[in-house]
Design an enzyme around this catalytic site. Structure first.
Site, mmCIF file in Angstrom:
data_model
loop_
_atom_site.group_PDB
_atom_site.id
_atom_site.type_symbol
_atom_site.label_atom_id
_atom_site.label_comp_id
_atom_site.label_asym_id
_atom_site.label_seq_id
_atom_site.Cartn_x
_atom_site.Cartn_y
_atom_site.Cartn_z
ATOM 1 N N GLY A 60 0.788 -1.318 0.242
ATOM 2 C CA GLY A 60 0.213 0.069 0.007
ATOM 3 C C GLY A 60 0.629 1.414 0.029
ATOM 4 N N GLN A 97 3.191 9.959 0.592
ATOM 5 C CA GLN A 97 4.564 9.153 0.885
ATOM 6 C C GLN A 97 5.403 9.367 -0.042
ATOM 7 O OE1 GLN A 97 2.427 5.357 2.063
ATOM 8 N NE2 GLN A 97 4.275 5.053 3.123
ATOM 9 N N CYS A 118 5.652 0.034 7.465
ATOM 10 C CA CYS A 118 5.315 1.344 6.529
ATOM 11 C C CYS A 118 6.695 1.490 5.630
ATOM 12 C CB CYS A 118 4.990 2.472 7.341
ATOM 13 S SG CYS A 118 4.655 3.766 6.308
ATOM 14 N N LEU A 119 6.376 1.710 4.498
ATOM 15 C CA LEU A 119 7.501 2.062 3.326
ATOM 16 C C LEU A 119 8.206 3.365 3.781
ATOM 17 C CD1 LEU A 119 5.854 1.013 -0.004
ATOM 18 C CD2 LEU A 119 7.439 -0.134 1.228
ATOM 19 N N HIS A 151 -4.638 1.849 7.527
ATOM 20 C CA HIS A 151 -3.197 2.370 7.560
ATOM 21 C C HIS A 151 -2.973 3.329 6.542
ATOM 22 C CE1 HIS A 151 1.407 1.465 7.818
ATOM 23 N NE2 HIS A 151 1.192 2.273 6.694
ATOM 24 N N GLU A 152 -3.529 3.121 5.479
ATOM 25 C CA GLU A 152 -3.097 3.873 4.211
ATOM 26 C C GLU A 152 -4.071 5.371 4.344
ATOM 27 O OE1 GLU A 152 -0.717 3.588 2.519
ATOM 28 O OE2 GLU A 152 -0.429 1.724 2.940
ATOM 29 N N HIS A 155 -2.553 7.869 6.627
ATOM 30 C CA HIS A 155 -1.692 8.704 6.121
ATOM 31 C C HIS A 155 -2.163 9.858 5.452
ATOM 32 C CE1 HIS A 155 2.127 6.388 6.164
ATOM 33 N NE2 HIS A 155 1.816 5.288 5.540
#
Ligand code: NI
Length: 213
Positions: free
Chosen positions: A81, A86, A132-133, A174-175, A178
């Site tokens: 995701g 990000q 998380c990236l 989660h996304e 963000h």
């Protein structure tokens, strides 16, 4: 108006039509392609990660190209995701693909969500390990509602609704977090969260020092 409309002023035009850093050899098309800058995923302690993203007003070709670039960056990372912030773009866009993770060797099943909203969450909760990236190589268990109902616009701008459970429900929450500047470490104890933030701040100082040498 295209990109200028899509990207607010002052935001680095990371997904823009290539401003070429190298002169183009008109006989070699490949050199043009490789000069196009790929989207870069930002990491802690980048303060942009705390920005609240703005809604997308129009889903045009420029927006679709940006979503495709996001998806490519997500697969390459690799991740399941990615939110637009990000890659430094404060717009309410999420790309996801949990298919590969759920079943080894299964086909890609990308999803594009524009202006997603959580309409409803289930009473039952689930604990799942998250990463998380933008917080590389850190994983922790987070408890969230086990199921969600989400409304969004798809890649074509069509209004959609979906119900999700399992890893997809976790990933969606989660996304979407963000987009409001929220990170999964915000669900951890203050002690744990401060430790992670400190670690990334220190790493960033060391990287800056190494670059200066
Ligand atoms: Ni994340």
């Amino acid at each position: 108006m295209g990109l200028a409309f899509f990207m607010p002023p002052g935001i680095p035009r990371v997904c823009g039509p290539a401003k070429l850093a190298v002169p183009v050899d008109r006989n070699a098309r490949l050199s043009y392609v490789s000069a196009v800058k790929k989207l870069e995923i930002i990491t802690l302690p980048d303060r942009k990660l705390r920005a609240v993203s703005a809604p997308v007003e129009r889903i045009d070709d420029e927006a679709r190209r940006f979503m495709d670039d996001m998806l490519a960056a997500m697969y390459e990372a690799p991740g399941i995701g990615l939110a637009a912030i990000q890659v430094g773009v404060p717009r309410r866009i999420v790309v996801l693909d949990v298919a590969k993770r759920e079943e080894e060797g299964s086909e890609a099943h990308p999803m594009f969500l524009v202006n997603p909203e959580i309409l409803e969450v289930s009473d039952d909760r689930a604990v799942r390990e998250e990463g998380c990236l933008s917080i590389p190589e850190y994983y922790a268990e987070v408890e969230r509602p086990a199921g969600v109902r989400v409304r969004y616009l798809d890649r074509e701008g069509k209004r959609q609704e979906m119900e999700a459970t399992g890893i997809l429900a976790t990933c969606l929450q989660h996304e979407i977090d963000h987009l409001d500047g929220k990170l999964f470490i915000d669900y951890l104890s203050k002690l744990k969260r401060d430790m992670v933030i400190k670690r990334f701040a220190k790493q960033s100082r060391q990287d800056a020092k190494a670059k200066a040498l």
